[in-house]
Design an enzyme around this catalytic site. Structure first.
Site, mmCIF file in Angstrom:
data_model
loop_
_atom_site.group_PDB
_atom_site.id
_atom_site.type_symbol
_atom_site.label_atom_id
_atom_site.label_comp_id
_atom_site.label_asym_id
_atom_site.label_seq_id
_atom_site.Cartn_x
_atom_site.Cartn_y
_atom_site.Cartn_z
ATOM 1 N N LYS A 45 -15.251 39.911 -1.971
ATOM 2 C CA LYS A 45 -15.522 38.503 -1.657
ATOM 3 C C LYS A 45 -16.793 38.408 -0.808
ATOM 4 O O LYS A 45 -16.978 39.199 0.112
ATOM 5 C CB LYS A 45 -14.332 37.893 -0.902
ATOM 6 C CG LYS A 45 -14.591 36.490 -0.316
ATOM 7 C CD LYS A 45 -14.803 35.408 -1.363
ATOM 8 C CE LYS A 45 -15.182 34.060 -0.741
ATOM 9 N NZ LYS A 45 -15.621 33.084 -1.763
ATOM 10 N N LEU A 73 -16.516 29.670 1.366
ATOM 11 C CA LEU A 73 -16.785 31.026 1.863
ATOM 12 C C LEU A 73 -15.696 31.555 2.807
ATOM 13 O O LEU A 73 -15.991 32.159 3.842
ATOM 14 C CB LEU A 73 -18.164 31.013 2.562
ATOM 15 C CG LEU A 73 -19.090 32.219 2.659
ATOM 16 C CD1 LEU A 73 -19.011 33.116 1.455
ATOM 17 C CD2 LEU A 73 -20.498 31.755 2.900
ATOM 18 N N ASN A 126 -25.627 37.266 -2.050
ATOM 19 C CA ASN A 126 -25.314 35.964 -2.652
ATOM 20 C C ASN A 126 -26.222 34.901 -2.050
ATOM 21 O O ASN A 126 -26.023 34.490 -0.905
ATOM 22 C CB ASN A 126 -23.833 35.650 -2.413
ATOM 23 C CG ASN A 126 -23.400 34.333 -3.030
ATOM 24 O OD1 ASN A 126 -24.225 33.588 -3.589
ATOM 25 N ND2 ASN A 126 -22.121 34.036 -2.942
ATOM 26 N N CYS A 129 -24.456 30.296 -2.892
ATOM 27 C CA CYS A 129 -23.176 29.627 -2.654
ATOM 28 C C CYS A 129 -23.381 28.116 -2.618
ATOM 29 O O CYS A 129 -24.186 27.622 -1.827
ATOM 30 C CB CYS A 129 -22.533 30.090 -1.353
ATOM 31 S SG CYS A 129 -21.025 29.133 -1.027
ATOM 32 N N ASN A 131 -21.180 25.781 -1.755
ATOM 33 C CA ASN A 131 -20.065 25.053 -1.137
ATOM 34 C C ASN A 131 -20.011 25.046 0.378
ATOM 35 O O ASN A 131 -18.980 24.694 0.947
ATOM 36 C CB ASN A 131 -18.736 25.636 -1.659
ATOM 37 C CG ASN A 131 -18.601 25.466 -3.152
ATOM 38 O OD1 ASN A 131 -19.145 24.520 -3.714
ATOM 39 N ND2 ASN A 131 -17.914 26.388 -3.790
ATOM 40 N N LYS A 163 -27.093 37.539 -6.341
ATOM 41 C CA LYS A 163 -26.278 36.586 -7.115
ATOM 42 C C LYS A 163 -27.075 35.292 -7.171
ATOM 43 O O LYS A 163 -27.338 34.661 -6.148
ATOM 44 C CB LYS A 163 -24.934 36.376 -6.414
ATOM 45 C CG LYS A 163 -23.985 35.385 -7.109
ATOM 46 C CD LYS A 163 -23.284 36.016 -8.289
ATOM 47 C CE LYS A 163 -22.162 35.157 -8.859
ATOM 48 N NZ LYS A 163 -20.874 35.386 -8.184
ATOM 49 N N GLY A 221 -15.840 28.732 -15.835
ATOM 50 C CA GLY A 221 -15.014 28.725 -17.037
ATOM 51 C C GLY A 221 -15.795 28.329 -18.280
ATOM 52 O O GLY A 221 -17.020 28.435 -18.337
ATOM 53 N N GLY A 248 -19.918 34.295 -16.087
ATOM 54 C CA GLY A 248 -19.806 32.893 -16.448
ATOM 55 C C GLY A 248 -19.188 32.685 -17.810
ATOM 56 O O GLY A 248 -19.722 33.127 -18.823
ATOM 57 N N GLY A 270 -14.485 35.414 -13.660
ATOM 58 C CA GLY A 270 -14.002 34.640 -12.523
ATOM 59 C C GLY A 270 -12.823 33.756 -12.876
ATOM 60 O O GLY A 270 -11.662 34.107 -12.644
ATOM 61 N N THR A 271 -13.094 32.602 -13.486
ATOM 62 C CA THR A 271 -12.047 31.606 -13.741
ATOM 63 C C THR A 271 -10.872 32.191 -14.535
ATOM 64 O O THR A 271 -9.699 31.953 -14.202
ATOM 65 C CB THR A 271 -12.655 30.397 -14.483
ATOM 66 O OG1 THR A 271 -13.634 29.783 -13.632
ATOM 67 C CG2 THR A 271 -11.593 29.378 -14.834
HETATM 68 O O1 RRO Z 1 -16.598 30.454 -1.360
HETATM 69 C C1 RRO Z 1 -17.076 29.616 -2.140
HETATM 70 O O2 RRO Z 1 -16.880 28.398 -2.030
HETATM 71 C C2 RRO Z 1 -17.943 30.002 -3.259
HETATM 72 C C3 RRO Z 1 -19.000 30.877 -3.124
HETATM 73 BR BR1 RRO Z 1 -19.369 31.807 -1.547
HETATM 74 C C4 RRO Z 1 -19.844 31.110 -4.223
HETATM 75 O O3 RRO Z 1 -20.829 31.867 -4.179
HETATM 76 N N1 RRO Z 1 -19.574 30.461 -5.385
HETATM 77 C C5 RRO Z 1 -18.540 29.596 -5.500
HETATM 78 O O4 RRO Z 1 -18.349 29.017 -6.581
HETATM 79 N N2 RRO Z 1 -17.714 29.396 -4.434
#
Ligand code: RRO
Length: 310
Positions: A45, A73, A126, A129, A131, A163, A221, A248, A270-271
């Site tokens: 993570k 995060l 990364n 991100c 979010n 990333k 997804g 992806g 991921g999804t």
């Molecule tokens: O933790 C997140 O909200 C998150 C991260 Br760090 C990211 O790189 N990509 C994402 O979709 N969520």
């Protein structure tokens, strides 16, 4: 026999299939489960200097075609993942350590700790991100990307990866690749992070479905497969000295194959992994092997970048 083995940064991976950072990789229990399931590699993570609780829930929702998340995060702090990686670095499953410091200084501090630990585990930095409230996705600002890579490579002398967020314009692919190609230590590019700041609406409740940021979140997804393939292929063409990690829209062996054709060396999930759990990875490996056999390929290396144009 169809070989799924592939070489990445000089290490052999038994299959090209990994989790995407953020899914099934926040705790040692989850990470151990990926190893036990026979993942071709494991990504931790994304971590920050200090542990974070992340955004308020609900913050991940699965939809018919994928997912929306605004996790924010949440992580145990870099030392936790460094310890886990150190304990598993000599094991059979290659590890990537995802790092997402909130500032350049934080990233430098985490990378210094990686070097101090003598950890032979590549970092996936990364820079995308979507979010963290108030923090834009750094890799959309190419001057900031350049400045960050200059600061990182001035201190960090080990090959590492990035990333990246999805880009949507050919000029932006050109401009981003021009920056990235000035940094040979950037050895791999993971394309793509979720498509940032989508909005899922529940028509029955007339509401957003996740709490943070008024419902805006990263999309993953099925929605994102063509965007992911475009980014993999665009950077595979433009950055011939770097390896590409596809991420992806993967939920079948055919999707994995498409990422390989586009130029991916490894493929992250991921999804679909969130939906199905670690058993998905051996299932995808079996589906990929069957597809390669049907098409007469004996290795994944034969497929990489073989995409035909019309
Ligand atoms: O933790 C997140 O909200 C998150 C991260 Br760090 C990211 O790189 N990509 C994402 O979709 N969520």
């Amino acid at each position: 026999m169809t070989a799924l083995t592939t070489s990445f940064l000089g290490r052999q991976h038994a299959t090209p299939l990994l989790n995407a950072s953020g899914v099934w990789c926040s705790t040692a229990t989850e990470l151990d489960a990926l190893v036990a399931a026979g993942a071709g590699g494991v990504v931790t993570k994304s971590c920050t200097l200090a542990p974070r609780a992340g955004n308020p829930e609900p913050r991940y929702v699965a939809t018919r075609l994928g997912s929306i998340n605004s996790m924010g995060l949440p992580n145990e702090g870099f030392a936790y993942y460094l310890d886990w990686a150190a304990a598993h670095a000599d094991g059979p499953t290659p590890i990537l350590l995802s790092v997402a410091g909130l500032t350049v200084a934080d990233n430098l501090a985490i990378l210094a700790a990686v070097r101090a630990a003598g950890l032979r585990v590549p970092v996936e930095l990364n820079l995308s991100c979507p979010n963290v409230p108030g923090k834009p996705q750094l890799a959309y600002d190419l001057d900031a990307l350049d400045a960050t890579l200059a600061a990182v490579t001035a201190e960090h002398d080990l090959p590492f990866g990035l990333k990246l967020p999805p880009y949507f314009d050919l000029v932006h692919f050109d401009e981003a690749a021009a920056v990235l190609n000035t940094y040979p230590l950037v050895a791999f590019l993971t394309c793509i992070n979720s498509i940032g700041n989508g909005l899922v609406i529940d028509v029955e409740t007339e509401s957003v479905v996740i709490r943070p940021k008024d419902g805006f979140g990263g999309i993953g997804g099925d929605y994102v497969l063509p965007t992911a393939l475009a980014n993999v292929n665009a950077f595979h063409r433009r950055c011939p000295d770097k390896q590409i990690v596809g991420c992806g829209g993967v939920s079948t062996g055919e999707h994995v194959f498409a990422h390989l054709l586009a130029g991916a060396s490894l493929v992250q999930v991921g999804t679909a992994l969130h939906r199905e759990g670690p058993g998905l990875l051996p299932r995808l490996a079996d589906e990929l092997a069957a597809l390669l056999r049907r098409k007469g390929y004996t290795t994944v290396d034969e497929v990489r970048g073989r995409l035909r144009t019309l």
